[in-house]
Enzyme design. Structure first.
Site, PDB file in Angstrom:
ATOM      1  N   SER A 120       0.838  -1.199   0.000  1.00 32.70           N
ATOM      2  CA  SER A 120       0.000   0.000   0.000  1.00 32.70           C
ATOM      3  C   SER A 120       0.868   1.243   0.000  1.00 32.70           C
ATOM      4  CB  SER A 120      -0.924  -0.006   1.216  1.00 32.70           C
ATOM      5  OG  SER A 120      -0.209  -0.298   2.376  1.00 32.70           O
ATOM      6  N   HIS A 141      -2.988  -3.826  -5.767  1.00 33.63           N
ATOM      7  CA  HIS A 141      -3.375  -3.280  -4.464  1.00 33.63           C
ATOM      8  C   HIS A 141      -4.860  -3.533  -4.227  1.00 33.63           C
ATOM      9  CE1 HIS A 141      -3.588   0.461  -1.665  1.00 33.63           C
ATOM     10  NE2 HIS A 141      -3.484  -0.655  -0.978  1.00 33.63           N
ATOM     11  N   GLU A 153      -6.456  -1.718  -7.473  1.00 33.24           N
ATOM     12  CA  GLU A 153      -5.604  -0.639  -7.979  1.00 33.24           C
ATOM     13  C   GLU A 153      -4.324  -1.276  -8.508  1.00 33.24           C
ATOM     14  OE1 GLU A 153      -3.998   2.063  -4.909  1.00 33.24           O
ATOM     15  OE2 GLU A 153      -4.408   3.729  -6.253  1.00 33.24           O
ATOM     16  N   ASN A 191      -4.672   5.733  -1.583  1.00 40.13           N
ATOM     17  CA  ASN A 191      -4.113   6.100  -0.281  1.00 40.13           C
ATOM     18  C   ASN A 191      -3.629   7.549  -0.235  1.00 40.13           C
ATOM     19  OD1 ASN A 191      -4.680   3.785   1.088  1.00 40.13           O
ATOM     20  ND2 ASN A 191      -2.740   2.794   0.622  1.00 40.13           N
TER      21      ASN A 191
HETATM   22  N1  3HC Z   1     -16.105 -12.486   2.208  1.00 44.41           N
HETATM   23  C1  3HC Z   1     -17.254 -12.336   1.504  1.00 44.41           C
HETATM   24  N2  3HC Z   1     -18.232 -11.492   1.870  1.00 44.41           N
HETATM   25  C2  3HC Z   1     -18.048 -10.789   3.002  1.00 44.41           C
HETATM   26  C3  3HC Z   1     -16.878 -10.893   3.778  1.00 44.41           C
HETATM   27  C4  3HC Z   1     -15.885 -11.762   3.345  1.00 44.41           C
HETATM   28  N3  3HC Z   1     -14.724 -11.909   3.997  1.00 44.41           N
HETATM   29  N4  3HC Z   1     -16.996 -10.041   4.842  1.00 44.41           N
HETATM   30  C5  3HC Z   1     -18.200  -9.445   4.729  1.00 44.41           C
HETATM   31  N5  3HC Z   1     -18.824  -9.894   3.624  1.00 44.41           N
HETATM   32  C6  3HC Z   1     -20.134  -9.460   3.116  1.00 44.41           C
HETATM   33  C7  3HC Z   1     -21.223  -9.772   4.099  1.00 44.41           C
HETATM   34  O1  3HC Z   1     -21.754 -11.063   3.866  1.00 44.41           O
HETATM   35  C8  3HC Z   1     -22.224  -8.681   3.824  1.00 44.41           C
HETATM   36  O2  3HC Z   1     -23.033  -9.036   2.735  1.00 44.41           O
HETATM   37  P1  3HC Z   1     -24.593  -8.598   2.688  1.00 44.41           P
HETATM   38  O3  3HC Z   1     -24.649  -7.130   3.000  1.00 44.41           O
HETATM   39  O4  3HC Z   1     -24.981  -8.904   1.266  1.00 44.41           O
HETATM   40  O5  3HC Z   1     -25.246  -9.449   3.720  1.00 44.41           O
HETATM   41  C9  3HC Z   1     -21.391  -7.506   3.345  1.00 44.41           C
HETATM   42  O6  3HC Z   1     -20.119  -8.051   2.989  1.00 44.41           O
HETATM   43  C10 3HC Z   1     -21.222  -6.454   4.408  1.00 44.41           C
HETATM   44  O7  3HC Z   1     -20.683  -7.056   5.573  1.00 44.41           O
HETATM   45  P2  3HC Z   1     -21.236  -6.797   7.051  1.00 44.41           P
HETATM   46  O8  3HC Z   1     -22.740  -6.816   7.061  1.00 44.41           O
HETATM   47  O9  3HC Z   1     -20.511  -7.738   7.963  1.00 44.41           O
HETATM   48  O10 3HC Z   1     -20.728  -5.369   7.468  1.00 44.41           O
HETATM   49  P3  3HC Z   1     -21.091  -3.915   6.987  1.00 44.41           P
HETATM   50  O11 3HC Z   1     -22.332  -3.804   6.189  1.00 44.41           O
HETATM   51  O12 3HC Z   1     -20.995  -3.127   8.228  1.00 44.41           O
HETATM   52  O13 3HC Z   1     -19.884  -3.567   6.000  1.00 44.41           O
HETATM   53  C11 3HC Z   1     -17.650  -3.057   5.431  1.00 44.41           C
HETATM   54  C12 3HC Z   1     -18.558  -3.756   6.407  1.00 44.41           C
HETATM   55  C13 3HC Z   1     -17.751  -3.702   4.045  1.00 44.41           C
HETATM   56  C14 3HC Z   1     -16.229  -3.197   5.967  1.00 44.41           C
HETATM   57  C15 3HC Z   1     -18.102  -1.548   5.308  1.00 44.41           C
HETATM   58  O14 3HC Z   1     -18.180  -0.976   6.574  1.00 44.41           O
HETATM   59  C16 3HC Z   1     -17.156  -0.728   4.455  1.00 44.41           C
HETATM   60  O15 3HC Z   1     -17.234  -0.708   3.238  1.00 44.41           O
HETATM   61  N6  3HC Z   1     -16.219  -0.017   5.131  1.00 44.41           N
HETATM   62  C17 3HC Z   1     -15.190   0.752   4.444  1.00 44.41           C
HETATM   63  C18 3HC Z   1     -14.056  -0.156   4.081  1.00 44.41           C
HETATM   64  C19 3HC Z   1     -12.977   0.564   3.343  1.00 44.41           C
HETATM   65  O16 3HC Z   1     -13.005   1.765   3.078  1.00 44.41           O
HETATM   66  N7  3HC Z   1     -11.942  -0.188   2.989  1.00 44.41           N
HETATM   67  C20 3HC Z   1     -10.761   0.328   2.298  1.00 44.41           C
HETATM   68  C21 3HC Z   1      -9.709   0.560   3.302  1.00 44.41           C
HETATM   69  S1  3HC Z   1      -8.261   1.250   2.599  1.00 44.41           S
HETATM   70  C22 3HC Z   1      -7.327  -0.060   2.184  1.00 44.41           C
HETATM   71  O17 3HC Z   1      -7.651  -1.206   2.420  1.00 44.41           O
HETATM   72  C23 3HC Z   1      -6.042   0.261   1.514  1.00 44.41           C
HETATM   73  C24 3HC Z   1      -4.869  -0.048   2.374  1.00 44.41           C
HETATM   74  O18 3HC Z   1      -3.712   0.025   1.561  1.00 44.41           O
HETATM   75  C25 3HC Z   1      -4.716   0.881   3.534  1.00 44.41           C
END
Ligand code: 3HC
Length: 283
Positions: A120, A141, A153, A191
């Site tokens: 990242s 990424h 990415e 990022n």
């Molecule tokens: N595999 C498959 N599906 C999954 C899963 C997994 N490991 N984990 C969760 N899911 C599915 C669930 O089944 C659920 O599906 P549904 O809504 O159809 O029932 C869906 O994903 C949402 O999961 P949850 O209900 O458990 O949780 P939330 O609705 O609260 O969503 C989240 C959780 C997706 C993490 C949401 O809060 C989100 O999008 N957050 C922002 C995440 C983000 O911005 N990530 C990027 C970070 S930056 C990065 O990674 C870069 C690095 O370099 C720093």
């Protein structure tokens, strides 16, 4: 274009296991390796239970779940990983460690194997300099959680060839991801935008402008972000955010990227977020 049937993944932590799940569900044969014994096996168990949950919610066929779990083989050496058509490295964000891994993978893999990194923050050009195939080194990424987030990415190092980019873009599409192409500059695209915002939220907390709950609610309900910046930092790891901010600050020498002192202090205290049970919130 080189045909990719098997993907080797180095590192079975949060990102490596997420990438393994995505690859297996997308029909690739996956080899999963972690330098720490037992970690890759536990990751496969975790992937199995995640997929079973999708089956019980009616979002996946049992046969597809079984096939995906069967497609993942835990391996115990880089030699076995190097037999894959594509290797994706998802180890910790330490430049010397990544360069050493790429040096070894370069020696162990056939000459046409593509070596990708999920980094990242680290320069792909620098990672590629440890190999004799910089044209076949590229950034892949993924975003956390990798199975849920739609973006891949793709990062082009100085010498990455167009053919390598085309192969990786096609894999991204097969994985059902939206792909974007970024040049090798600190923070790449996402990022560079996201992490200064997360860092700013930590400054706000440190300055007492708002509580952690209010800062997060501000962005959740004022800007429709799915999670607040502090909870998101807990999810990606405070150490990961600090690593990106340090690269941005070092590479640009621009004070706008200086990491928040509170972020540094919490990383030193081992409060890395969800993975250690405590960050800005407790888990
Ligand atoms: N595999 C498959 N599906 C999954 C899963 C997994 N490991 N984990 C969760 N899911 C599915 C669930 O089944 C659920 O599906 P549904 O809504 O159809 O029932 C869906 O994903 C949402 O999961 P949850 O209900 O458990 O949780 P939330 O609705 O609260 O969503 C989240 C959780 C997706 C993490 C949401 O809060 C989100 O999008 N957050 C922002 C995440 C983000 O911005 N990530 C990027 C970070 S930056 C990065 O990674 C870069 C690095 O370099 C720093």
């Amino acid at each position: 274009m080189k045909e990719i049937n098997s993907i080797g993944i180095v590192g079975a932590g949060q990102m490596g296991s997420g990438i393994a799940q995505v690859a297996a569900v997308s029909g690739y044969q996956v080899r999963l390796y972690d330098a720490f014994e037992g970690v890759a096996g536990k990751a496969v168990t975790r992937i199995g239970s995640t997929l079973e949950k999708l089956v019980s919610k009616g979002k996946m066929e049992q046969s597809a779940c079984d096939a995906a779990v069967r497609a993942i083989t835990v391996v115990n050496s880089l030699e076995e990983i190097a037999q894959s058509d594509l290797v994706v490295e998802a180890a910790v964000e330490k430049v010397e460690l990544k360069k050493e891994l790429f040096r070894q993978l370069d020696q162990l893999s056939p000459a046409d194997t593509i070596l990708a990194s999920n980094t990242s923050s680290i320069s792909l050009t620098e990672i590629a300099s440890a190999t004799r195939r910089p044209d076949k080194v590229i950034g892949m990424h993924f975003f956390n959680p990798a199975p849920v987030m739609k973006l891949l990415e793709v990062v082009k190092g100085y010498s990455t060839s167009q053919e390598t980019i085309d192969v990786i873009m096609a894999i991204g599409e097969k994985m059902n991801k939206v792909t974007i192409l970024a040049q090798d500059k600190a923070g790449f695209i996402v990022n560079r935008v996201l992490d200064p915002m997360l860092n700013e939220a930590i400054f706000l907390l440190e300055e007492g402008v708002g509580t952690a709950e209010d800062i997060d609610n501000g962005m959740k309900f004022g800007c429709n972000h799915p999670m607040g910046p502090l909870a998101l930092t807990d999810l990606i790891g405070l150490d990961v955010l600090l690593a990106v901010m340090e690269v941005l600050y070092r590479e640009t020498a621009d004070s706008k990227y200086r990491p928040a002192p509170l972020l540094k202090k919490m990383v030193r205290a081992g409060k890395l977020g969800k993975k250690t049970g405590e960050g800005f919130f407790k888990y």
